[in-house]
Scaffold this motif. Structure first.
Motif, mmCIF file in Angstrom:
data_model
loop_
_atom_site.group_PDB
_atom_site.id
_atom_site.type_symbol
_atom_site.label_atom_id
_atom_site.label_comp_id
_atom_site.label_asym_id
_atom_site.label_seq_id
_atom_site.Cartn_x
_atom_site.Cartn_y
_atom_site.Cartn_z
ATOM 1 N N LEU A 140 -3.474 7.532 37.578
ATOM 2 C CA LEU A 140 -4.277 6.653 36.723
ATOM 3 C C LEU A 140 -5.528 7.366 36.221
ATOM 4 C CD1 LEU A 140 -4.097 3.260 38.630
ATOM 5 C CD2 LEU A 140 -3.329 3.664 36.293
ATOM 6 N N LEU A 141 -6.178 8.095 37.115
ATOM 7 C CA LEU A 141 -7.371 8.841 36.703
ATOM 8 C C LEU A 141 -7.020 9.893 35.663
ATOM 9 C CD1 LEU A 141 -9.384 9.288 40.008
ATOM 10 C CD2 LEU A 141 -10.156 8.211 37.904
ATOM 11 N N THR A 142 -5.905 10.561 35.823
ATOM 12 C CA THR A 142 -5.470 11.558 34.848
ATOM 13 C C THR A 142 -5.269 10.924 33.481
ATOM 14 O OG1 THR A 142 -4.428 12.922 36.550
ATOM 15 C CG2 THR A 142 -3.676 13.260 34.304
ATOM 16 N N LEU A 143 -4.632 9.764 33.459
ATOM 17 C CA LEU A 143 -4.424 9.067 32.188
ATOM 18 C C LEU A 143 -5.756 8.672 31.541
ATOM 19 C CD1 LEU A 143 -1.405 6.773 33.120
ATOM 20 C CD2 LEU A 143 -1.378 8.759 31.589
ATOM 21 N N LEU A 144 -6.701 8.193 32.350
ATOM 22 C CA LEU A 144 -8.004 7.807 31.810
ATOM 23 C C LEU A 144 -8.767 9.019 31.295
ATOM 24 C CD1 LEU A 144 -9.049 5.114 34.431
ATOM 25 C CD2 LEU A 144 -8.443 4.732 32.028
ATOM 26 N N LEU A 145 -8.684 10.137 32.014
ATOM 27 C CA LEU A 145 -9.348 11.359 31.557
ATOM 28 C C LEU A 145 -8.730 11.849 30.250
ATOM 29 C CD1 LEU A 145 -9.745 13.156 34.992
ATOM 30 C CD2 LEU A 145 -11.600 12.407 33.496
ATOM 31 N N ASP A 146 -7.410 11.785 30.154
ATOM 32 C CA ASP A 146 -6.727 12.176 28.920
ATOM 33 C C ASP A 146 -7.149 11.277 27.761
ATOM 34 O OD1 ASP A 146 -5.404 14.236 30.199
ATOM 35 O OD2 ASP A 146 -3.480 13.182 30.313
ATOM 36 N N ALA A 147 -7.287 9.977 28.038
ATOM 37 C CA ALA A 147 -7.683 9.024 26.988
ATOM 38 C C ALA A 147 -9.093 9.336 26.500
ATOM 39 C CB ALA A 147 -7.602 7.596 27.506
ATOM 40 N N ASP A 148 -9.963 9.776 27.395
ATOM 41 C CA ASP A 148 -11.331 10.149 26.990
ATOM 42 C C ASP A 148 -11.337 11.386 26.101
ATOM 43 O OD1 ASP A 148 -12.739 8.100 28.156
ATOM 44 O OD2 ASP A 148 -13.230 9.217 29.978
ATOM 45 N N ARG A 150 -12.421 7.181 48.424
ATOM 46 C CA ARG A 150 -13.413 6.179 48.001
ATOM 47 C C ARG A 150 -14.184 6.677 46.772
ATOM 48 N NH1 ARG A 150 -13.022 4.326 53.079
ATOM 49 N NH2 ARG A 150 -14.438 5.466 54.395
ATOM 50 N N SER A 151 -14.494 7.953 46.752
ATOM 51 C CA SER A 151 -15.174 8.541 45.601
ATOM 52 C C SER A 151 -14.288 8.481 44.350
ATOM 53 C CB SER A 151 -15.544 9.991 45.926
ATOM 54 O OG SER A 151 -16.081 10.626 44.807
ATOM 55 N N LEU A 152 -13.008 8.757 44.522
ATOM 56 C CA LEU A 152 -12.067 8.674 43.400
ATOM 57 C C LEU A 152 -11.923 7.233 42.910
ATOM 58 C CD1 LEU A 152 -9.334 11.144 44.653
ATOM 59 C CD2 LEU A 152 -10.885 11.497 42.724
ATOM 60 N N LEU A 153 -11.935 6.278 43.836
ATOM 61 C CA LEU A 153 -11.872 4.869 43.448
ATOM 62 C C LEU A 153 -13.102 4.476 42.635
ATOM 63 C CD1 LEU A 153 -10.445 3.247 46.689
ATOM 64 C CD2 LEU A 153 -9.378 3.210 44.430
ATOM 65 N N SER A 154 -14.265 4.982 43.016
ATOM 66 C CA SER A 154 -15.479 4.713 42.244
ATOM 67 C C SER A 154 -15.347 5.262 40.834
ATOM 68 C CB SER A 154 -16.696 5.349 42.925
ATOM 69 O OG SER A 154 -16.963 4.720 44.133
ATOM 70 N N GLU A 155 -14.775 6.463 40.735
ATOM 71 C CA GLU A 155 -14.569 7.052 39.414
ATOM 72 C C GLU A 155 -13.570 6.219 38.596
ATOM 73 O OE1 GLU A 155 -13.292 11.217 37.241
ATOM 74 O OE2 GLU A 155 -13.537 11.198 39.415
ATOM 75 N N LEU A 156 -12.514 5.744 39.252
ATOM 76 C CA LEU A 156 -11.535 4.894 38.572
ATOM 77 C C LEU A 156 -12.202 3.626 38.051
ATOM 78 C CD1 LEU A 156 -8.545 4.246 37.819
ATOM 79 C CD2 LEU A 156 -8.391 3.128 40.041
ATOM 80 N N HIS A 157 -13.037 3.006 38.877
ATOM 81 C CA HIS A 157 -13.737 1.786 38.456
ATOM 82 C C HIS A 157 -14.611 2.078 37.240
ATOM 83 C CE1 HIS A 157 -13.334 0.135 42.785
ATOM 84 N NE2 HIS A 157 -12.386 -0.354 42.028
ATOM 85 N N GLU A 158 -15.349 3.183 37.295
ATOM 86 C CA GLU A 158 -16.270 3.517 36.209
ATOM 87 C C GLU A 158 -15.523 3.850 34.917
ATOM 88 O OE1 GLU A 158 -19.794 3.381 34.642
ATOM 89 O OE2 GLU A 158 -19.453 3.001 36.763
ATOM 90 N N ARG A 159 -14.518 4.701 34.997
ATOM 91 C CA ARG A 159 -13.775 5.105 33.799
ATOM 92 C C ARG A 159 -12.901 3.977 33.257
ATOM 93 N NH1 ARG A 159 -14.139 10.318 32.520
ATOM 94 N NH2 ARG A 159 -14.947 11.739 34.089
ATOM 95 N N GLY A 160 -12.399 3.125 34.141
ATOM 96 C CA GLY A 160 -11.512 2.043 33.727
ATOM 97 C C GLY A 160 -12.204 0.928 32.970
ATOM 98 N N LYS A 161 -13.508 0.729 33.213
ATOM 99 C CA LYS A 161 -14.260 -0.346 32.547
ATOM 100 C C LYS A 161 -14.131 -0.257 31.027
ATOM 101 C CE LYS A 161 -17.890 -0.797 35.972
ATOM 102 N NZ LYS A 161 -19.319 -0.543 36.226
ATOM 103 N N LYS A 162 -14.205 0.960 30.514
ATOM 104 C CA LYS A 162 -14.147 1.184 29.068
ATOM 105 C C LYS A 162 -12.845 0.645 28.465
ATOM 106 C CE LYS A 162 -13.911 5.257 26.083
ATOM 107 N NZ LYS A 162 -14.104 6.699 26.081
#
Length: 86
Positions: free
Chosen positions: A71-79, A26-38
């Motif tokens: 997905l989180l890894t890809l978003l972190l890499d994009a940042d 659930r914590s990872l999903l929250s992070e996905l939601h937050e990072r994905g908005k951008k």
């Protein structure tokens, strides 16, 4: 110039996934939601589903936890990537 480190996607059967609890996912999903908005990636209904064979499933079409982590890894890499000049 440094050579980029090669990473491989996590597979659904990776034994490390069994260590994740529902609360952790659930914590990872929250992070996905937050990072994905951008990037316009929004999964408002994504949540934990149920556990099969010791692995927590994520409910966006019962994707395995590995999909969430990839997905989180890809978003972190994009940042980390510098913005493209157009």
């Amino acid at each position: 110039m440094t050579t980029p480190r090669r990473r491989y996607p996590m597979k659904p059967g990776d034994p490390r996934l069994r260590a994740f609890t529902d609360d952790h996912v659930r914590s990872l999903l929250s992070e996905l939601h937050e990072r994905g908005k951008k990037f316009g990636l929004v999964w408002p209904s994504a949540t934990t589903d149920h556990t099969i064979d010791g692995c927590v499933l994520v409910c966006f079409n019962t994707a395995p936890l590995s999909t969430l982590l990839n997905l989180l890894t890809l978003l972190l890499d994009a940042d980390r990537e510098p913005p493209c000049d157009s």
